[in-house]
Design a protein around this motif. Structure first.
Motif, PDB file in Angstrom:
ATOM      1  N   GLU A 364       0.683  -1.464   0.058  1.00  0.00           N
ATOM      2  CA  GLU A 364      -0.037  -0.006   0.024  1.00  0.00           C
ATOM      3  C   GLU A 364       0.845   1.383   0.000  1.00  0.00           C
ATOM      4  OE1 GLU A 364      -2.328  -0.903   3.468  1.00  0.00           O
ATOM      5  OE2 GLU A 364      -3.941   0.151   2.438  1.00  0.00           O
ATOM      6  N   MET A 365       1.937   1.243   0.964  1.00  0.00           N
ATOM      7  CA  MET A 365       2.769   2.514   1.040  1.00  0.00           C
ATOM      8  C   MET A 365       3.513   2.529  -0.369  1.00  0.00           C
ATOM      9  SD  MET A 365       6.272   2.399   2.531  1.00  0.00           S
ATOM     10  CE  MET A 365       6.918   3.113   4.100  1.00  0.00           C
ATOM     11  N   ALA A 366       4.008   1.454  -0.963  1.00  0.00           N
ATOM     12  CA  ALA A 366       4.372   1.809  -2.171  1.00  0.00           C
ATOM     13  C   ALA A 366       3.642   2.156  -3.488  1.00  0.00           C
ATOM     14  CB  ALA A 366       5.157   0.166  -2.631  1.00  0.00           C
ATOM     15  N   GLU A 367       2.457   1.646  -3.384  1.00  0.00           N
ATOM     16  CA  GLU A 367       1.454   2.347  -4.486  1.00  0.00           C
ATOM     17  C   GLU A 367       1.345   3.764  -4.197  1.00  0.00           C
ATOM     18  OE1 GLU A 367      -1.275  -1.740  -5.079  1.00  0.00           O
ATOM     19  OE2 GLU A 367      -1.788  -0.187  -3.656  1.00  0.00           O
ATOM     20  N   ARG A 368       1.290   4.256  -2.868  1.00  0.00           N
ATOM     21  CA  ARG A 368       0.993   5.593  -2.721  1.00  0.00           C
ATOM     22  C   ARG A 368       2.403   6.279  -3.118  1.00  0.00           C
ATOM     23  NH1 ARG A 368      -0.725   4.744   2.325  1.00  0.00           N
ATOM     24  NH2 ARG A 368       1.353   5.283   3.216  1.00  0.00           N
ATOM     25  N   GLU A 369       3.732   5.925  -2.740  1.00  0.00           N
ATOM     26  CA  GLU A 369       4.888   6.483  -2.980  1.00  0.00           C
ATOM     27  C   GLU A 369       5.337   6.817  -4.009  1.00  0.00           C
ATOM     28  OE1 GLU A 369       6.785   8.337  -0.393  1.00  0.00           O
ATOM     29  OE2 GLU A 369       4.782   7.943   0.585  1.00  0.00           O
ATOM     30  N   VAL A 370       4.861   5.995  -5.038  1.00  0.00           N
ATOM     31  CA  VAL A 370       5.747   5.787  -6.179  1.00  0.00           C
ATOM     32  C   VAL A 370       4.530   6.103  -7.582  1.00  0.00           C
ATOM     33  CG1 VAL A 370       7.427   4.053  -5.560  1.00  0.00           C
ATOM     34  CG2 VAL A 370       5.483   3.402  -6.908  1.00  0.00           C
ATOM     35  N   ARG A 371       3.330   6.430  -7.212  1.00  0.00           N
ATOM     36  CA  ARG A 371       2.403   6.677  -8.160  1.00  0.00           C
ATOM     37  C   ARG A 371       2.874   7.714  -9.524  1.00  0.00           C
ATOM     38  NH1 ARG A 371      -2.275   9.359  -5.217  1.00  0.00           N
ATOM     39  NH2 ARG A 371      -2.166   7.263  -3.790  1.00  0.00           N
ATOM     40  N   ASP A 372       3.594   8.732  -9.193  1.00  0.00           N
ATOM     41  CA  ASP A 372       3.867   9.615 -10.164  1.00  0.00           C
ATOM     42  C   ASP A 372       5.137   8.962 -10.855  1.00  0.00           C
ATOM     43  OD1 ASP A 372       5.463  10.370  -7.716  1.00  0.00           O
ATOM     44  OD2 ASP A 372       6.415  11.563  -8.831  1.00  0.00           O
ATOM     45  N   LEU A 373       5.780   7.978 -10.315  1.00  0.00           N
ATOM     46  CA  LEU A 373       6.737   7.352 -11.378  1.00  0.00           C
ATOM     47  C   LEU A 373       6.191   6.244 -12.340  1.00  0.00           C
ATOM     48  CD1 LEU A 373       9.593   6.839  -8.697  1.00  0.00           C
ATOM     49  CD2 LEU A 373       9.426   8.662 -10.382  1.00  0.00           C
ATOM     50  N   ILE A 374       4.861   6.141 -12.016  1.00  0.00           N
ATOM     51  CA  ILE A 374       4.435   5.070 -12.871  1.00  0.00           C
ATOM     52  C   ILE A 374       4.009   5.669 -14.117  1.00  0.00           C
ATOM     53  CG2 ILE A 374       2.380   3.523 -13.084  1.00  0.00           C
ATOM     54  CD1 ILE A 374       2.431   2.952 -10.461  1.00  0.00           C
ATOM     55  N   ARG A 375       4.442   5.165 -15.379  1.00  0.00           N
ATOM     56  CA  ARG A 375       4.207   6.087 -16.739  1.00  0.00           C
ATOM     57  C   ARG A 375       3.574   4.876 -17.444  1.00  0.00           C
ATOM     58  NH1 ARG A 375       8.930  10.104 -17.029  1.00  0.00           N
ATOM     59  NH2 ARG A 375       9.522  10.313 -14.889  1.00  0.00           N
ATOM     60  N   PRO A 376       2.784   5.182 -18.339  1.00  0.00           N
ATOM     61  CA  PRO A 376       2.406   4.415 -19.699  1.00  0.00           C
ATOM     62  C   PRO A 376       3.684   3.845 -20.373  1.00  0.00           C
ATOM     63  CG  PRO A 376       2.038   6.556 -19.972  1.00  0.00           C
ATOM     64  CD  PRO A 376       2.397   6.639 -18.787  1.00  0.00           C
ATOM     65  N   GLN A 377       3.339   2.597 -20.869  1.00  0.00           N
ATOM     66  CA  GLN A 377       4.849   2.091 -21.410  1.00  0.00           C
ATOM     67  C   GLN A 377       5.490   3.223 -22.127  1.00  0.00           C
ATOM     68  OE1 GLN A 377       4.803  -1.108 -21.055  1.00  0.00           O
ATOM     69  NE2 GLN A 377       6.980  -1.067 -21.856  1.00  0.00           N
ATOM     70  N   GLU A 378       6.725   3.030 -21.923  1.00  0.00           N
ATOM     71  CA  GLU A 378       7.691   4.175 -22.571  1.00  0.00           C
ATOM     72  C   GLU A 378       7.690   3.848 -24.114  1.00  0.00           C
ATOM     73  OE1 GLU A 378      12.110   5.418 -22.316  1.00  0.00           O
ATOM     74  OE2 GLU A 378      10.248   6.372 -22.051  1.00  0.00           O
ATOM     75  N   PRO A 379       7.488   5.128 -24.746  1.00  0.00           N
ATOM     76  CA  PRO A 379       7.731   5.066 -25.964  1.00  0.00           C
ATOM     77  C   PRO A 379       9.009   4.681 -26.415  1.00  0.00           C
ATOM     78  CG  PRO A 379       7.383   6.920 -25.511  1.00  0.00           C
ATOM     79  CD  PRO A 379       7.362   6.258 -24.135  1.00  0.00           C
ATOM     80  N   LYS A 380       8.949   3.643 -27.569  1.00  0.00           N
ATOM     81  CA  LYS A 380      10.266   3.089 -28.033  1.00  0.00           C
ATOM     82  C   LYS A 380      10.941   4.357 -28.794  1.00  0.00           C
ATOM     83  CE  LYS A 380      11.638  -0.074 -31.140  1.00  0.00           C
ATOM     84  NZ  LYS A 380      11.146  -0.859 -32.398  1.00  0.00           N
ATOM     85  N   ARG A 381      12.366   4.265 -28.759  1.00  0.00           N
ATOM     86  CA  ARG A 381      13.240   5.173 -29.511  1.00  0.00           C
ATOM     87  C   ARG A 381      13.002   4.890 -31.186  1.00  0.00           C
ATOM     88  NH1 ARG A 381      19.108   5.912 -28.719  1.00  0.00           N
ATOM     89  NH2 ARG A 381      19.222   3.669 -28.610  1.00  0.00           N
ATOM     90  N   VAL A 382      12.393   5.638 -31.925  1.00  0.00           N
ATOM     91  CA  VAL A 382      12.250   5.507 -33.465  1.00  0.00           C
ATOM     92  C   VAL A 382      13.411   5.785 -34.018  1.00  0.00           C
ATOM     93  CG1 VAL A 382      10.603   5.680 -35.075  1.00  0.00           C
ATOM     94  CG2 VAL A 382       9.872   5.335 -32.943  1.00  0.00           C
ATOM     95  N   LYS A 383      13.758   5.224 -34.878  1.00  0.00           N
ATOM     96  CA  LYS A 383      14.966   5.532 -35.811  1.00  0.00           C
ATOM     97  C   LYS A 383      14.391   6.057 -37.043  1.00  0.00           C
ATOM     98  CE  LYS A 383      18.364   2.809 -33.562  1.00  0.00           C
ATOM     99  NZ  LYS A 383      18.161   1.305 -33.421  1.00  0.00           N
ATOM    100  N   ILE A 384      15.134   6.851 -37.899  1.00  0.00           N
ATOM    101  CA  ILE A 384      14.499   7.265 -39.305  1.00  0.00           C
ATOM    102  C   ILE A 384      14.443   6.178 -40.137  1.00  0.00           C
ATOM    103  CG2 ILE A 384      15.082   8.967 -40.995  1.00  0.00           C
ATOM    104  CD1 ILE A 384      15.461  11.025 -39.124  1.00  0.00           C
ATOM    105  N   GLU A 385      15.828   5.408 -40.067  1.00  0.00           N
ATOM    106  CA  GLU A 385      15.729   4.345 -41.074  1.00  0.00           C
ATOM    107  C   GLU A 385      14.638   3.434 -40.811  1.00  0.00           C
ATOM    108  OE1 GLU A 385      19.769   3.867 -39.277  1.00  0.00           O
ATOM    109  OE2 GLU A 385      18.559   5.741 -39.693  1.00  0.00           O
ATOM    110  N   ASP A 386      14.104   2.956 -39.492  1.00  0.00           N
ATOM    111  CA  ASP A 386      13.122   2.213 -39.257  1.00  0.00           C
ATOM    112  C   ASP A 386      11.840   2.867 -40.087  1.00  0.00           C
ATOM    113  OD1 ASP A 386      14.698   0.565 -37.952  1.00  0.00           O
ATOM    114  OD2 ASP A 386      14.090   1.368 -36.212  1.00  0.00           O
ATOM    115  N   ILE A 387      11.593   4.030 -39.693  1.00  0.00           N
ATOM    116  CA  ILE A 387      10.509   4.712 -40.543  1.00  0.00           C
ATOM    117  C   ILE A 387      10.460   4.606 -42.039  1.00  0.00           C
ATOM    118  CG2 ILE A 387       9.548   6.914 -41.104  1.00  0.00           C
ATOM    119  CD1 ILE A 387      10.238   7.783 -38.036  1.00  0.00           C
ATOM    120  N   GLN A 388      11.452   4.946 -42.623  1.00  0.00           N
ATOM    121  CA  GLN A 388      11.804   4.470 -43.941  1.00  0.00           C
ATOM    122  C   GLN A 388      11.439   3.220 -44.448  1.00  0.00           C
ATOM    123  OE1 GLN A 388      15.727   6.206 -44.454  1.00  0.00           O
ATOM    124  NE2 GLN A 388      14.899   8.351 -44.676  1.00  0.00           N
TER     125      GLN A 388
END
Ligand code: ADP
Ligand code: MG
Length: 475
Positions: A364-388
């Motif tokens: 319970e304490m952990a849930e309260r304390e780290v709430r703001d560190l919980i992020r939606p899945q970190e977006p991947k680093r996208v490379k221009i070559e991959d886009i192309q």
């Protein structure tokens, strides 16, 4: 300070960002704060002396011009170093001020400052001109997982090589996103290498490299600086993407060549692969790719769990009563996905909380304390070559079609989509994107971005197509 001043500052920053491009902006200006605006003087602060001197010698007039474009009353910019988070054993450093009057720096007032004190075992390394090392960042505390096995093995090899061993890969180039362990690995090499006494290992941040070089030029001891560098066995440079400026990069290239040709080991870390070091010259990029290039991927859940476990173990040396039950560790490993720094942050909070309240750590304490560190899945680093690559596949054209000058409709639209994705999914500036698309002008890229933005509003099918491409690229 008046809110209006902060508003002005936000606008000036936007102008500055547009002026110098995202990369330069985030390298040099992201940490600049407005301290006050009085009369005709704008007072700005930055966290390090290095940043101050770099901004003064390269961007003073730009910054002033941006203010003046916004507020014609402003006549001067005053840049100070703010005394930021200090190491515990460092005396508080007085603020330094060197005024910039109409873009000219009053050099007489730019004098030296006291160097921070360091733990005794790091002092030898410091005396060589190396950057401060964190005693916690060693191989012992580095946890190995799928994403970093190769980088770790290469780092170990470098650290344990004998003076007479042939150099296996040179340079060793490690790249990864923020907080994934680059600095940890590089400092581990430095500690371990210097402990064997085989080869002198020098760890430099890019800032230190530039600062050493720039100030060496000023005091005309460039030769001494070069000699000192050449006298070492392993040169480790962290965050090489921050090396800015033609003369610094040229000097970096000389140093690199001199060391590699003399059979010395070079280790480099960066947030991107060599090919993405946009501001570097081709020959430097190819030299950097000429050894072993290793990417470290994101920290998987299992690795996060192991890192947390070893952190708790280490913390218990100082706080024997600190205990984090396994379910809490699993919870943090599962939810705090961002990077190693956030894992550390999460544990620090639990530690602080349990110390201050005397309560045991619970879920319970952990849930309260780290709430703001919980992020939606970190977006991947996208490379221009991959886009192309992905866009070319989607529209059944080749990647070279996208880069070519062909203007037939079946190539033009995919090319615009790819440029649009490059702008929205990466931090690259318009000119950089233009360069990566067959040397096009930034206005062409801007046109493509606007075009697609306009179309997706009206064309549902295209909007869905683009969402699909984004998903593919970010998975
Ligand atoms: P980077 O330099 O890549 O931004 P750091 O090396 O500063 O990242 O790592 C950020 C934090 O995460 C540090 O506290 C570091 O000790 C920790 N960390 C990252 N990877 C590992 C790992 N494999 N094992 C142990 N700690 C790690
Ligand atoms: Mg780092």
């Amino acid at each position: 300070m008046a809110n209006a001043d902060q508003d002005s500052w936000s606008r000036v920053k936007e102008r500055l960002r547009a002026d110098v491009g995202d990369d330069v902006y985030s390298s040099w200006f992201a940490r600049m704060d407005l301290e006050g605006l009085e009369d005709k003087t704008v007072r700005l602060s930055v966290p390090t002396r290095f940043l101050k001197s770099w901004i003064q010698s390269h961007y003073a007039e730009r910054v002033l011009a941006c203010w003046q474009a916004h507020d014609t009353n402003v006549a001067r910019i005053e840049l100070t170093v703010r005394s930021a988070v200090l190491r515990s054993n460092v005396a508080v450093k007085p603020r330094e001020t060197a005024p910039v009057v109409n873009g000219h720096i009053d050099a007489g007032r730019m004098n030296g400052h006291a160097r921070p004190l360091l733990p005794a075992d790091a002092a030898g390394h410091e005396a060589l001109g190396g950057s401060p090392l964190d005693p916690r960042l060693t191989f012992d505390s580095f946890v190995i997982g799928r994403s970093n096995t190769l980088a770790h093995a290469a780092a170990k090899q470098v650290a344990s090589a004998k003076r007479t061993d042939p150099v296996m890969f040179n340079p060793l180039y490690i790249h990864a996103g923020v907080g994934l362990g680059k600095t940890h690995l590089l400092q581990s090499i430095t500690w371990a290498g210097n402990a064997t006494g085989e080869r002198k290992v020098l760890y430099l941040t890019a800032e230190k490299f530039m600062y050493g070089f720039v100030s060496a030029i000023r005091t005309q001891t460039a030769i001494a600086f070069k000699e000192a560098l050449r006298g070492i066995g392993v040169l480790v440079i962290d965050d090489v993407q921050f090396l800015q400026g033609k003369s610094t990069q040229a000097e970096f290239c000389h140093t690199l060549n001199a060391l590699i040709d003399a059979g010395r080991q070079v280790v480099i870390a960066s947030d991107r692969p060599p090919s993405d070091l946009e501001t570097f010259e081709d020959r430097v990029r190819s030299r950097l790719s000429g050894g072993l290039v290793v990417e470290m991927g994101g920290l998987g859940e299992e690795l996060r769990f192991e890192i947390l476990k070893s952190r708790v173990h280490a913390a218990r040396a100082h706080h024997p009563t600190f205990d984090v039950p396994q379910p809490v560790l699993s919870y943090i490993a599962k939810t705090v996905t961002h990077n190693g720094r956030d894992l550390e942050g999460a544990l620090n909070r639990l530690l602080a909380h349990s110390k201050l309240t005397g309560h045991a750590v619970t879920l319970e304490m952990a849930e309260r304390e780290v709430r703001d560190l919980i992020r939606p899945q970190e977006p991947k680093r996208v490379k221009i070559e991959d886009i192309q690559r992905v866009v070319a596949r989607q529209y059944n054209v080749s990647r070279s079609d996208l880069l070519s000058s062909r203007r037939t409709a079946n190539v033009v639209r995919p090319r615009q989509v790819a440029m649009y994705l490059a702008k929205t999914l990466t931090l690259r500036s318009l000119p950089e994107i233009g360069r990566r698309f067959g040397g096009r002008d930034h206005t062409t890229v801007l046109h493509a971005v606007r075009k697609i933005e306009g179309l997706v509003g009206a064309d549902v099918a295209l909007a869905e197509e683009i969402e699909g491409l984004k998903r593919q690229l970010q998975e």
